[in-house]
Motif scaffolding. Structure first.
Motif, mmCIF file in Angstrom:
data_model
loop_
_atom_site.group_PDB
_atom_site.id
_atom_site.type_symbol
_atom_site.label_atom_id
_atom_site.label_comp_id
_atom_site.label_asym_id
_atom_site.label_seq_id
_atom_site.Cartn_x
_atom_site.Cartn_y
_atom_site.Cartn_z
ATOM 1 N N UNK A 31 -48.466 -100.600 -23.726
ATOM 2 C CA UNK A 31 -49.364 -101.619 -24.370
ATOM 3 C C UNK A 31 -50.674 -100.656 -25.253
ATOM 4 N N UNK A 32 -50.781 -100.264 -26.379
ATOM 5 C CA UNK A 32 -52.033 -99.614 -26.704
ATOM 6 C C UNK A 32 -53.258 -100.195 -26.462
ATOM 7 N N UNK A 33 -53.507 -101.465 -26.060
ATOM 8 C CA UNK A 33 -54.739 -101.946 -25.723
ATOM 9 C C UNK A 33 -55.005 -101.828 -24.502
ATOM 10 N N UNK A 34 -54.088 -101.475 -23.469
ATOM 11 C CA UNK A 34 -54.292 -101.417 -21.991
ATOM 12 C C UNK A 34 -54.220 -99.976 -21.513
ATOM 13 N N UNK A 35 -53.453 -98.913 -22.176
ATOM 14 C CA UNK A 35 -53.215 -97.913 -21.693
ATOM 15 C C UNK A 35 -54.504 -96.873 -21.732
ATOM 16 N N UNK A 36 -54.638 -95.950 -20.525
ATOM 17 C CA UNK A 36 -55.917 -95.525 -20.363
ATOM 18 C C UNK A 36 -55.705 -94.393 -21.339
ATOM 19 N N UNK A 37 -56.729 -93.899 -22.167
ATOM 20 C CA UNK A 37 -56.729 -92.936 -23.099
ATOM 21 C C UNK A 37 -56.236 -91.570 -22.503
ATOM 22 N N UNK A 38 -56.735 -91.383 -21.226
ATOM 23 C CA UNK A 38 -56.357 -90.322 -20.639
ATOM 24 C C UNK A 38 -54.871 -89.959 -20.407
ATOM 25 N N UNK A 39 -54.090 -91.088 -20.385
ATOM 26 C CA UNK A 39 -52.824 -91.019 -20.101
ATOM 27 C C UNK A 39 -51.976 -90.455 -21.079
ATOM 28 N N UNK A 40 -52.123 -90.881 -22.206
ATOM 29 C CA UNK A 40 -51.078 -90.334 -23.584
ATOM 30 C C UNK A 40 -51.584 -88.917 -23.853
ATOM 31 N N UNK A 41 -50.360 -88.406 -24.134
ATOM 32 C CA UNK A 41 -50.610 -86.849 -24.537
ATOM 33 C C UNK A 41 -49.078 -86.571 -25.027
ATOM 34 N N UNK A 42 -48.971 -85.437 -25.933
ATOM 35 C CA UNK A 42 -47.772 -84.951 -26.498
ATOM 36 C C UNK A 42 -47.648 -83.466 -26.139
ATOM 37 N N UNK A 43 -46.745 -82.874 -25.723
ATOM 38 C CA UNK A 43 -46.341 -81.422 -25.533
ATOM 39 C C UNK A 43 -45.579 -81.164 -26.550
ATOM 40 N N UNK A 44 -45.806 -80.038 -27.173
ATOM 41 C CA UNK A 44 -45.177 -79.356 -27.981
ATOM 42 C C UNK A 44 -44.617 -78.154 -27.863
ATOM 43 N N UNK A 45 -43.349 -77.828 -28.421
ATOM 44 C CA UNK A 45 -42.904 -76.501 -28.018
ATOM 45 C C UNK A 45 -42.394 -76.243 -29.433
ATOM 46 N N UNK A 46 -43.066 -75.252 -29.741
ATOM 47 C CA UNK A 46 -42.932 -74.703 -31.539
ATOM 48 C C UNK A 46 -42.599 -73.368 -31.226
ATOM 49 N N UNK A 47 -41.891 -72.918 -32.341
ATOM 50 C CA UNK A 47 -41.292 -71.707 -32.601
ATOM 51 C C UNK A 47 -42.450 -70.783 -32.839
ATOM 52 N N UNK A 154 -35.221 -79.949 -32.057
ATOM 53 C CA UNK A 154 -35.108 -80.417 -33.566
ATOM 54 C C UNK A 154 -35.307 -79.539 -34.688
ATOM 55 N N UNK A 155 -34.762 -79.773 -35.735
ATOM 56 C CA UNK A 155 -35.040 -78.774 -36.651
ATOM 57 C C UNK A 155 -36.620 -78.978 -37.367
ATOM 58 N N UNK A 156 -37.226 -78.032 -37.234
ATOM 59 C CA UNK A 156 -38.738 -77.725 -37.558
ATOM 60 C C UNK A 156 -38.869 -78.611 -38.939
ATOM 61 N N UNK A 157 -38.009 -78.238 -39.984
ATOM 62 C CA UNK A 157 -38.363 -78.675 -41.280
ATOM 63 C C UNK A 157 -38.186 -79.982 -41.243
ATOM 64 N N UNK A 158 -37.262 -80.643 -40.425
ATOM 65 C CA UNK A 158 -37.096 -82.196 -40.405
ATOM 66 C C UNK A 158 -38.156 -82.998 -39.742
ATOM 67 N N UNK A 159 -38.723 -82.174 -38.700
ATOM 68 C CA UNK A 159 -39.693 -82.716 -37.588
ATOM 69 C C UNK A 159 -41.203 -82.815 -38.450
ATOM 70 N N UNK A 160 -41.580 -81.716 -38.962
ATOM 71 C CA UNK A 160 -42.689 -81.555 -39.575
ATOM 72 C C UNK A 160 -43.059 -81.407 -40.888
ATOM 73 N N UNK A 161 -41.982 -81.143 -41.758
ATOM 74 C CA UNK A 161 -42.352 -80.880 -43.138
ATOM 75 C C UNK A 161 -42.133 -81.933 -43.934
ATOM 76 N N UNK A 162 -41.574 -82.999 -43.410
ATOM 77 C CA UNK A 162 -41.468 -84.405 -44.246
ATOM 78 C C UNK A 162 -42.648 -84.721 -44.856
ATOM 79 N N UNK A 163 -42.682 -85.100 -46.330
ATOM 80 C CA UNK A 163 -43.898 -85.522 -47.007
ATOM 81 C C UNK A 163 -44.685 -84.160 -47.557
ATOM 82 N N UNK A 164 -44.210 -83.208 -46.902
ATOM 83 C CA UNK A 164 -44.912 -81.737 -47.414
ATOM 84 C C UNK A 164 -43.871 -81.272 -48.686
ATOM 85 N N UNK A 165 -44.080 -81.350 -50.156
ATOM 86 C CA UNK A 165 -43.359 -80.774 -51.008
ATOM 87 C C UNK A 165 -43.252 -79.381 -51.027
#
Length: 172
Positions: A31-47, A154-165
């Protein structure tokens, strides 16, 4: 508003088919209204050669009432090592925004709609992207919790390049 965090993560990551279903269910339960802002994080493993464009990582929370009133705030995410998270200096402001939206929902449960989104722009640090470049993304839903795999290899071009012509831009 619960499903909005899931939808936002899917949009950011290109809505590809490489998502881990168990993690999607866990994200959907947040629930985004009750989750503590310190809780949510993304870990990226980029090439090698792919980075997060400085200043591009952000979290946005917004809400709109049927009356037309709206509120939105964006927070720059800090990127330390391989983790994107709301900076501690912004936790109080985000909690205040959560409280405001919660009050709106208490007044009009069905007429208040909101969203919570995390965004970042990738960039190329060392020349062109290899055609077989892969990346993984994990999400943490509790400050003391583990990072759950969201996208694995995941394929980087599918993950992150979408919408970038023109694909992923060079880092500046």
């Amino acid at each position: 508003m619960k499903k909005q965090i899931l939808l936002a993560v899917l949009v950011v990551l290109g809505a590809c088919a490489d998502f881990v279903p168990e993690t999607l269910r866990a994200v959907e339960a947040v629930d985004p209204l009750t989750v503590d802002p310190a809780d949510i994080a993304l870990r990226l493993s980029l090439p090698d050669g792919v980075a997060v464009l400085p200043g591009s990582a952000r979290l946005q929370m917004s809400a709109r009432q049927e009356t037309g009133d709206s509120i939105a705030q964006e927070f720059i995410l800090q990127f330390e090592q391989d983790v994107l998270a709301v900076a501690p200096r912004d936790h109080a402001a985000l909690r205040a925004l959560q409280a405001q939206i919660t009050a709106w929902k208490a007044e009009d449960q069905d007429g208040t709609k909101g969203s919570l989104s995390m965004f970042f722009d990738p960039c190329l640090a060392n020349g062109p992207l290899p055609p077989d470049a892969r990346a993984s993304v994990a999400i943490r839903l509790a400050a003391d919790g583990t990072f759950l795999p969201l996208v694995t290899d995941g394929d980087v071009t599918q993950l992150f390049a979408r919408g970038q012509p023109d694909g992923i831009p060079a880092c500046e």
